[in-house]
Design an enzyme around this catalytic site. Structure first.
Site, PDB file in Angstrom:
ATOM      1  N   GLU A  83       0.832  -1.194   0.000  1.00 35.54           N
ATOM      2  CA  GLU A  83       0.000   0.000   0.000  1.00 35.54           C
ATOM      3  C   GLU A  83       0.866   1.243   0.000  1.00 35.54           C
ATOM      4  OE1 GLU A  83      -4.096  -1.324   2.144  1.00 35.54           O
ATOM      5  OE2 GLU A  83      -2.519  -0.711   3.508  1.00 35.54           O
ATOM      6  N   CYS A 115       3.566   8.661   0.868  1.00 34.47           N
ATOM      7  CA  CYS A 115       4.135   7.729   1.832  1.00 34.47           C
ATOM      8  C   CYS A 115       4.305   6.397   1.107  1.00 34.47           C
ATOM      9  CB  CYS A 115       3.166   7.615   3.020  1.00 34.47           C
ATOM     10  SG  CYS A 115       3.698   6.468   4.283  1.00 34.47           S
ATOM     11  N   CYS A 122       6.627  -6.818   6.351  1.00 36.10           N
ATOM     12  CA  CYS A 122       7.838  -6.355   7.039  1.00 36.10           C
ATOM     13  C   CYS A 122       8.350  -7.487   7.922  1.00 36.10           C
ATOM     14  CB  CYS A 122       7.505  -5.131   7.906  1.00 36.10           C
ATOM     15  SG  CYS A 122       8.947  -4.394   8.710  1.00 36.10           S
ATOM     16  N   CYS A 126       7.218  -5.048  15.130  1.00 35.81           N
ATOM     17  CA  CYS A 126       6.921  -4.046  16.155  1.00 35.81           C
ATOM     18  C   CYS A 126       5.501  -4.304  16.673  1.00 35.81           C
ATOM     19  CB  CYS A 126       7.045  -2.644  15.582  1.00 35.81           C
ATOM     20  SG  CYS A 126       8.715  -2.285  14.992  1.00 35.81           S
ATOM     21  N   CYS A 129       2.333  -2.238  15.343  1.00 34.05           N
ATOM     22  CA  CYS A 129       2.254  -1.896  13.918  1.00 34.05           C
ATOM     23  C   CYS A 129       1.494  -2.969  13.138  1.00 34.05           C
ATOM     24  CB  CYS A 129       3.663  -1.743  13.349  1.00 34.05           C
ATOM     25  SG  CYS A 129       3.680  -1.398  11.582  1.00 34.05           S
ATOM     26  N   CYS A 363      -0.710   6.378   9.886  1.00 34.72           N
ATOM     27  CA  CYS A 363       0.569   5.758  10.253  1.00 34.72           C
ATOM     28  C   CYS A 363       0.347   4.372  10.845  1.00 34.72           C
ATOM     29  CB  CYS A 363       1.287   6.551  11.333  1.00 34.72           C
ATOM     30  SG  CYS A 363       1.845   8.141  10.829  1.00 34.72           S
TER      31      CYS A 363
HETATM   32  N1  SAH Z   1      10.083   0.559   9.239  1.00 35.94           N
HETATM   33  C1  SAH Z   1      10.168   1.983   9.230  1.00 35.94           C
HETATM   34  C2  SAH Z   1       9.152   2.667   8.338  1.00 35.94           C
HETATM   35  C3  SAH Z   1       7.706   2.202   8.403  1.00 35.94           C
HETATM   36  S1  SAH Z   1       6.718   2.604   9.784  1.00 35.94           S
HETATM   37  C4  SAH Z   1      10.089   2.529  10.637  1.00 35.94           C
HETATM   38  O1  SAH Z   1       9.756   1.784  11.544  1.00 35.94           O
HETATM   39  O2  SAH Z   1      10.407   3.696  10.838  1.00 35.94           O
HETATM   40  C5  SAH Z   1       6.448   4.346   9.767  1.00 35.94           C
HETATM   41  C6  SAH Z   1       6.134   4.907  11.164  1.00 35.94           C
HETATM   42  O3  SAH Z   1       4.807   4.553  11.610  1.00 35.94           O
HETATM   43  C7  SAH Z   1       7.074   4.383  12.231  1.00 35.94           C
HETATM   44  O4  SAH Z   1       7.514   5.434  13.048  1.00 35.94           O
HETATM   45  C8  SAH Z   1       6.174   3.434  13.014  1.00 35.94           C
HETATM   46  O5  SAH Z   1       6.659   3.206  14.292  1.00 35.94           O
HETATM   47  C9  SAH Z   1       4.858   4.174  12.980  1.00 35.94           C
HETATM   48  N2  SAH Z   1       3.703   3.338  13.346  1.00 35.94           N
HETATM   49  C10 SAH Z   1       3.573   2.010  13.203  1.00 35.94           C
HETATM   50  N3  SAH Z   1       2.369   1.595  13.648  1.00 35.94           N
HETATM   51  C11 SAH Z   1       1.708   2.696  14.086  1.00 35.94           C
HETATM   52  C12 SAH Z   1       0.399   2.927  14.610  1.00 35.94           C
HETATM   53  N4  SAH Z   1      -0.461   1.936  14.756  1.00 35.94           N
HETATM   54  N5  SAH Z   1       0.059   4.202  14.937  1.00 35.94           N
HETATM   55  C13 SAH Z   1       0.921   5.226  14.729  1.00 35.94           C
HETATM   56  N6  SAH Z   1       2.158   5.059  14.209  1.00 35.94           N
HETATM   57  C14 SAH Z   1       2.561   3.815  13.890  1.00 35.94           C
END
Ligand code: SAH
Length: 373
Positions: A83, A115, A122, A126, A129, A363
């Site tokens: 996406e 974006c 991935c 995390c 996420c 995000c």
């Molecule tokens: N792998 C990279 C880029 C993708 S995530 C990274 O981790 O930076 C982009 C951003 O979205 C990251 O800062 C991640 O921590 C954040 N993110 C992930 N899940 C989220 C959520 N449910 N709500 C808000 N931000 C989130």
């Protein structure tokens, strides 16, 4: 489009080398197909239309938010989902002026940011996420990354054509349809650095300069080091989310491999080499990482006494709920208090605007639901 295949196809047709550049420059300006490329012989346009898909991605679905955000779900030729999101801002976001304004003098109005995903799924898991919960498929090629940008370039091109010229042409100068790019979609860009950088090389032709391109990482140290050594003035963002190792490891298992001290040292070295501030992303989770003491701990971590100005700038991200549902977002009040605590200790901080929540485009919500979760 697949740029390697483009070169091969042109060579098979005995075409001179400059043709690839012509085709690319049409695509970069938002052309919708080969038939629009009027400086190519008609027979070649037809041959390309027959033999080479215009995009390496197939658009599976597109969702449009009330706030103007557009989310696209694509599939690669081998059926992998990904996406990408286009965010349109009519006015400047609240808080400080965005960084691009300093470099190009352009008015804030009309910032449009894409974006992009660097991987399908991935490999890092995390806890908060949505992408981390789906199966990792593979790295995306440079062409697959660029095709996400080209898609939105076309979306904006057709939106512009539908507008009366007065509106699309403020101040008499045609604005670049897309102004900013962040690698904050699916995947970890520093695990696919070669293809991400190859895509970045061409982004300026689509209208996005390197200074307005941000690569966001979980803190993959060898990748940060490599990014510091390459030539493009790209921006680095670090997803931190916790100021102590125990909590960070719970939220982001990658912290076991690259703990806080190492990651921050790599970011400081990046700053020393590039002289560009590093953005810190910090997702605000109620009762987990949003307490006042945690803000002070974060400020201590980021702001060494001897530094004249902070080399880090914190973006506090309101948590966007995902299917797993195990976290709650912090309240507006605790986010504001957290921000004030950071600022009082000399660490600049802003609160990220949430866009596209009604279409699961905010995000961390990218999970290609229905695709491969
Ligand atoms: N792998 C990279 C880029 C993708 S995530 C990274 O981790 O930076 C982009 C951003 O979205 C990251 O800062 C991640 O921590 C954040 N993110 C992930 N899940 C989220 C959520 N449910 N709500 C808000 N931000 C989130």
């Amino acid at each position: 489009m697949d740029l390697d295949l483009l070169e091969q196809t042109l060579a098979q047709h005995g075409q001179p080398r400059f043709r690839a550049g012509q085709v690319w420059s049409w695509a970069a300006r938002g052309a919708g197909g080969y038939e629009q490329m009027t400086n190519l012989p008609a027979s070649l346009r037809e041959a390309l239309a027959r033999e080479l898909p215009f995009s390496s991605l197939t658009l599976r679905s597109e969702a449009r938010s009330r706030d103007g955000t557009v989310k696209a779900l694509f599939a690669t030729h081998d059926g992998r989902p990904l996406e990408a999101v286009l965010m349109r801002y009519r006015d400047a976001p609240p808080g400080r002026p965005h960084d691009g304004a300093r470099h190009d003098g352009r008015r804030q109005a009309g910032r449009r940011s894409i974006c992009l995903s660097s991987q399908s799924g991935c490999p890092l898991t995390c806890a908060f996420c949505a992408t981390g919960a789906m199966r990792f498929a593979r790295n995306l090629t440079a062409s697959e990354i660029l095709d996400q940008a080209l898609h939105f370039r076309r979306v904006e091109e057709s939106a512009r054509r539908d507008l009366p010229s007065r509106q699309s042409n403020c101040n008499g100068a045609l604005q670049a349809p897309i102004t900013h790019c962040v690698f904050m979609g699916m995947g970890e860009p520093l695990l696919n650095l070669e293809n991400v950088l190859a895509a970045c090389e061409r982004l300026p032709q689509i209208g996005v300069t390197h200074r307005r391109t941000t690569i966001s990482t979980v803190g993959w140290v060898p990748g940060i080091e490599a990014l510091a050594e390459q030539d493009m003035p790209l921006r680095l963002a670090l997803s931190l989310h916790a100021a102590d190792d125990a909590l960070r490891s719970q939220l982001m298992p990658v912290n076991e491999r690259f703990p806080l001290a190492e990651v921050l040292e790599a970011c400081r070295a990046f700053y020393a080499r590039r002289r560009r501030r590093v953005f810190v992303e910090y997702v605000m989770l109620a009762g987990v990482n949003d307490r006042y003491e945690q803000a002070l701990a974060l400020a201590r971590l980021l702001r060494a006494e001897r530094e004249r100005r902070s080399i880090f700038k914190v973006n506090l991200i309101p948590y966007n709920p995902t299917a797993s549902g195990s976290f709650r977002g912090s309240t507006r009040e605790s986010i504001a208090a957290f921000r004030a605590a950071l600022e009082s200790r000399g660490v600049p901080a802003t609160v990220r605007l949430t866009r596209g929540r009604d279409i699961d485009a905010a995000c961390g919500q990218l999970a290609a639901s229905g695709g491969a979760a």
